[in-house]
Design a protein around this motif. Sequence first.
Motif: not given
Length: 133
Positions: A2-6, A59-60, A51-53, A25-29
């Motif tokens: 379980i995660q909390a994300t803005p 994540s955002l 979603q940007l991981d 931030f880079g990552g997977d969008l």
Amino acid sequence: MIQATPYIGFEGQAEEALMFYHSVFGGDLKITRFRDFGMVEDTPDWVMHGQLDTDMGSSLMAPDNPGGVTGGSRINVCIWGDDEQRMTEFFNALAQGGTVEMPLEKQEWGDSFGGLRDRFGVDWGVNIGSKES
């Protein structure tokens, strides 16, 4: 897990903002548009869910809000995970003394989702995915 994300709301600028955050931030969008679910009224190219991981493990998330970003904050918190019982308990506890704006129920994308404003005026989204996802 379980995660909390803005979860940051926009009014037509979600894609631009997410692309910017991705450059920082880079990552997977991943971006899903309203048209992907047949919602093509006035804003078919707007972002229903982005979603940007990030490479840092955080994540955002961001959507465009066709009704506009009104009242309160344009940021809420999304809790997501696959433990249905625990997630439902979170939803019900957060709703105590608050207002359920969208009941926790199965959605077009296959997960269960509900939204509420708690008694302190904070907006929450609870997304329950399958353990196979």
